[in-house]
Design a protein around this motif. Structure first.
Motif, mmCIF file in Angstrom:
data_model
loop_
_atom_site.group_PDB
_atom_site.id
_atom_site.type_symbol
_atom_site.label_atom_id
_atom_site.label_comp_id
_atom_site.label_asym_id
_atom_site.label_seq_id
_atom_site.Cartn_x
_atom_site.Cartn_y
_atom_site.Cartn_z
ATOM 1 N N SER A 341 1.000 -1.077 -0.038
ATOM 2 C CA SER A 341 0.068 -0.158 -0.016
ATOM 3 C C SER A 341 0.766 1.160 0.050
ATOM 4 O O SER A 341 1.828 1.230 0.696
ATOM 5 C CB SER A 341 -0.894 -0.078 1.192
ATOM 6 O OG SER A 341 -1.576 1.284 1.310
ATOM 7 N N ASN A 342 0.419 2.292 -0.665
ATOM 8 C CA ASN A 342 1.026 3.445 -0.736
ATOM 9 C C ASN A 342 0.590 4.636 0.518
ATOM 10 O O ASN A 342 0.745 5.706 0.170
ATOM 11 C CB ASN A 342 1.227 4.121 -1.714
ATOM 12 C CG ASN A 342 -0.194 4.390 -2.590
ATOM 13 O OD1 ASN A 342 -1.180 3.932 -2.085
ATOM 14 N ND2 ASN A 342 -0.028 5.066 -4.002
ATOM 15 N N SER A 343 -0.373 4.094 1.114
ATOM 16 C CA SER A 343 -0.968 5.306 1.908
ATOM 17 C C SER A 343 -0.886 5.189 3.404
ATOM 18 O O SER A 343 -1.363 5.988 4.087
ATOM 19 C CB SER A 343 -2.813 5.036 1.661
ATOM 20 O OG SER A 343 -3.254 3.593 1.868
ATOM 21 N N SER A 344 -0.366 4.026 3.940
ATOM 22 C CA SER A 344 -0.399 3.544 5.145
ATOM 23 C C SER A 344 0.970 3.762 5.907
ATOM 24 O O SER A 344 0.916 4.193 7.186
ATOM 25 C CB SER A 344 -0.939 2.245 5.322
ATOM 26 O OG SER A 344 0.104 1.240 4.918
ATOM 27 N N THR A 345 2.031 3.591 5.118
ATOM 28 C CA THR A 345 3.407 3.681 5.829
ATOM 29 C C THR A 345 4.469 4.017 4.860
ATOM 30 O O THR A 345 4.216 4.085 3.573
ATOM 31 C CB THR A 345 3.512 2.200 6.550
ATOM 32 O OG1 THR A 345 5.013 2.529 7.301
ATOM 33 C CG2 THR A 345 3.912 1.359 5.418
ATOM 34 N N ALA A 346 5.621 4.137 5.329
ATOM 35 C CA ALA A 346 6.745 4.415 4.348
ATOM 36 C C ALA A 346 7.005 3.088 3.722
ATOM 37 O O ALA A 346 6.987 1.892 4.118
ATOM 38 C CB ALA A 346 8.000 4.733 5.173
ATOM 39 N N ALA A 347 7.623 3.166 2.369
ATOM 40 C CA ALA A 347 7.473 2.034 1.556
ATOM 41 C C ALA A 347 8.467 2.113 0.277
ATOM 42 O O ALA A 347 8.500 3.455 -0.452
ATOM 43 C CB ALA A 347 6.305 1.431 0.787
ATOM 44 N N ALA A 348 9.650 1.325 0.275
ATOM 45 C CA ALA A 348 10.672 1.685 -0.731
ATOM 46 C C ALA A 348 11.133 0.468 -1.260
ATOM 47 O O ALA A 348 11.145 -0.587 -0.665
ATOM 48 C CB ALA A 348 11.744 2.468 -0.283
ATOM 49 N N ILE A 349 11.658 0.505 -2.635
ATOM 50 C CA ILE A 349 12.519 -0.678 -2.961
ATOM 51 C C ILE A 349 13.779 0.156 -3.461
ATOM 52 O O ILE A 349 14.048 1.089 -4.063
ATOM 53 C CB ILE A 349 12.043 -1.151 -4.531
ATOM 54 C CG1 ILE A 349 10.601 -1.529 -4.190
ATOM 55 C CG2 ILE A 349 12.812 -2.086 -5.225
ATOM 56 C CD1 ILE A 349 9.660 -2.020 -5.602
ATOM 57 N N VAL A 350 14.979 -0.524 -2.885
ATOM 58 C CA VAL A 350 16.253 -0.271 -2.980
ATOM 59 C C VAL A 350 17.171 -1.151 -3.552
ATOM 60 O O VAL A 350 17.104 -2.253 -3.171
ATOM 61 C CB VAL A 350 16.810 0.228 -1.336
ATOM 62 C CG1 VAL A 350 18.452 0.568 -1.754
ATOM 63 C CG2 VAL A 350 15.895 1.049 -0.674
ATOM 64 N N LEU A 351 17.927 -0.730 -4.596
ATOM 65 C CA LEU A 351 19.055 -1.763 -5.433
ATOM 66 C C LEU A 351 20.220 -1.241 -4.880
ATOM 67 O O LEU A 351 20.651 -0.042 -4.947
ATOM 68 C CB LEU A 351 18.870 -1.429 -6.810
ATOM 69 C CG LEU A 351 19.771 -2.211 -7.646
ATOM 70 C CD1 LEU A 351 19.861 -3.858 -7.456
ATOM 71 C CD2 LEU A 351 19.788 -1.728 -9.067
ATOM 72 N N HIS A 352 20.923 -2.038 -4.311
ATOM 73 C CA HIS A 352 22.380 -1.677 -3.621
ATOM 74 C C HIS A 352 23.178 -2.709 -3.849
ATOM 75 O O HIS A 352 23.078 -4.006 -3.936
ATOM 76 C CB HIS A 352 22.164 -1.535 -2.100
ATOM 77 C CG HIS A 352 21.726 -2.464 -1.288
ATOM 78 N ND1 HIS A 352 22.281 -3.328 -0.508
ATOM 79 C CD2 HIS A 352 20.405 -2.816 -1.017
ATOM 80 C CE1 HIS A 352 21.786 -4.130 0.127
ATOM 81 N NE2 HIS A 352 20.428 -3.946 -0.101
ATOM 82 N N CYS A 353 24.455 -2.288 -4.217
ATOM 83 C CA CYS A 353 25.469 -3.086 -4.619
ATOM 84 C C CYS A 353 27.080 -2.950 -3.961
ATOM 85 O O CYS A 353 27.264 -1.466 -3.954
ATOM 86 C CB CYS A 353 25.886 -2.968 -6.212
ATOM 87 S SG CYS A 353 24.685 -3.557 -7.277
ATOM 88 N N ASP A 354 27.635 -3.896 -3.123
ATOM 89 C CA ASP A 354 28.676 -3.764 -2.427
ATOM 90 C C ASP A 354 28.548 -2.418 -1.535
ATOM 91 O O ASP A 354 29.573 -1.472 -1.069
ATOM 92 C CB ASP A 354 30.116 -3.371 -3.171
ATOM 93 C CG ASP A 354 30.299 -4.799 -4.267
ATOM 94 O OD1 ASP A 354 30.203 -5.399 -3.624
ATOM 95 O OD2 ASP A 354 30.646 -4.359 -5.288
#
Length: 416
Positions: A341-354
């Motif tokens: 949901s984008n209305s109730s809490t913080a939400a993210a997708i993170v791509l990380h390398c090294d």
């Protein structure tokens, strides 16, 4: 997203379907020459053009001559061509394929049609001319500084020269119509804004009926140049030219999250959670030691298999614990469950390398720290993914560069 994207394109010979669904009411008609009376009953016929896959396809044209005369034009986007025609002893079907503004392939077949029958016909096509089409990835922001280029083709005393065009993050070369049955020398030169040559490539190939449009692919300018002349399903002439650099690991801005689906409708078993990562650089990128997660925290991330992504290609990451996820997308182990949901809490997708954040997407609740968010599908009846317009690569946090559309994992299509 970009028309030049989406990846997995080959130049092998295929059977492309043609056309549209049509019902023709030509009326009864009588020819005095042969005293043939045409019945009001019709025959149903499905036509398929068997032609080699051709870039820059303009149109497919079909002329039908028999109890009636029909002229049909199709842009090639439909899979089949079906007609209801009046029965006749001799129907003649003539097909033409136009590409790059010229007539490239023709074919013809005859058939007898009887009332009430269903007939499937294939029209074999053969090339009458050819052309050369080359795509070169420039990468987001064109880091190599390529400003101009020239494609030169030579055959005997004939020399043809064509300038470079740019579409999005791709350089394009396309020739005019070329005679078949010849050997051609090819030379590609790329220059920077000062006119200094920064890349050149020379080779030879033969243009004939079996290879009317050789597709020359340059997969990377800095790593390994793979020039492949793909002429048919069973023929693949490949030349690899090693350059001083090698494939490399990802840096910030090389890979972007281009599409994601975290909340498919539960009743739709054809859909599954996925995250699509697009290589916007002009190099082949290794994703070893890369992770996808809700943050950079290892407990909220999943390791990505040590794969490589070619320029302008996408890698789809699916949840390996979801039975709906196709096997070819299970490139992670224990992918975290992303907020739906984008209305109730913080939400993210993170791509990380090294330990370095390569790209991230915020789609959660707006607050003092997050003044904008990527749109997320909230429907309980229709599954739509969040899709990024790659032309806005340098403004990825702007919600206007995102939209909701039918999921297309592995294909860079912007809400099509």
């Amino acid at each position: 997203m970009l028309p030049t994207q989406k990846i997995k394109k080959t130049a092998c010979a295929v059977a492309l379907g043609l056309c549209a669904l049509s019902a023709w009411n030509c009326g009864e008609n009588e020819t005095k020459d042969n005293a043939l009376t045409v019945s009001s009953e019709t025959a149903r016929i499905a036509l398929r053009l068997e032609h080699s896959d051709t870039p820059l396809l303009d149109s497919l044209v079909l002329d039908c001559e028999g109890a009636d005369t029909l002229h049909l034009v199709q842009d090639g986007s439909e899979a089949e061509f079906r007609l209801d025609l009046f029965p006749h002893e001799r129907w003649k079907f003539s097909a033409k394929l136009y590409a790059n503004g010229e007539l490239m392939q023709i074919g013809e077949i005859e058939a007898k049609l009887e009332a009430g029958e269903n007939t499937n016909l294939a029209i074999p096509m053969h090339a009458v001319a050819g052309f050369v089409y080359v795509e070169i990835p420039l990468g987001f922001g064109n880091p190599a500084g390529i400003a101009s280029g020239t494609l030169t083709l030579s055959s005997g005393a004939d020399v043809f020269e064509y300038p470079m065009a740019v579409e999005g993050s791709t350089a394009i070369f396309k020739s005019g119509v070329l005679p078949l049955g010849r050997d051609y020398g090819i030379r590609i030169e790329l220059s920077n804004s000062d006119g200094i040559a920064i890349f050149s490539l020379s080779d030879t190939f033969r243009l004939d009926e079996s290879s009317p449009v050789p597709e020359l692919k340059i997969n990377s300018l800095r790593a390994r140049i793979a020039l492949a002349i793909e002429i048919a399903a069973d023929v693949n002439l490949g030349i690899s030219l090693p350059l001083p650099a090698s494939r490399r690991v990802a840096g910030t801005g090389d890979l972007v999250i281009s599409e994601f689906l975290v909340n498919p409708v539960k009743s739709d078993s054809t859909q599954f959670d996925f995250i699509e990562i697009y290589n916007g650089s002009n190099d082949t990128i290794d994703v070893e030691n890369c992770f996808i997660g809700k943050s950079t925290n290892s407990k909220e991330s999943a390791a990505i298999e040590p794969l490589s992504i070619l320029p302008r290609e996408a890698l789809v990451l699916g949840n390996d614990t979801n039975p709906n996820t196709p096997e070819e997308y299970r490139h992670t182990e224990l992918m975290p469950t992303f907020t739906k949901s984008n209305s109730s809490t913080a939400a993210a997708i993170v791509l990380h390398c090294d330990g370095e954040i390569i790209d991230s997407v915020y789609y959660g609740k707006l607050d003092s720290l997050h003044l904008s968010a990527v749109p997320l599908n909230g429907s309980t009846s229709t599954t739509k993914s969040s899709q990024f317009d790659l032309s806005g690569w340098d403004d990825r946090e702007n919600p206007e560069n995102w939209c909701l559309g039918t999921p297309t994992p592995g294909v860079a299509s912007f809400c099509e």
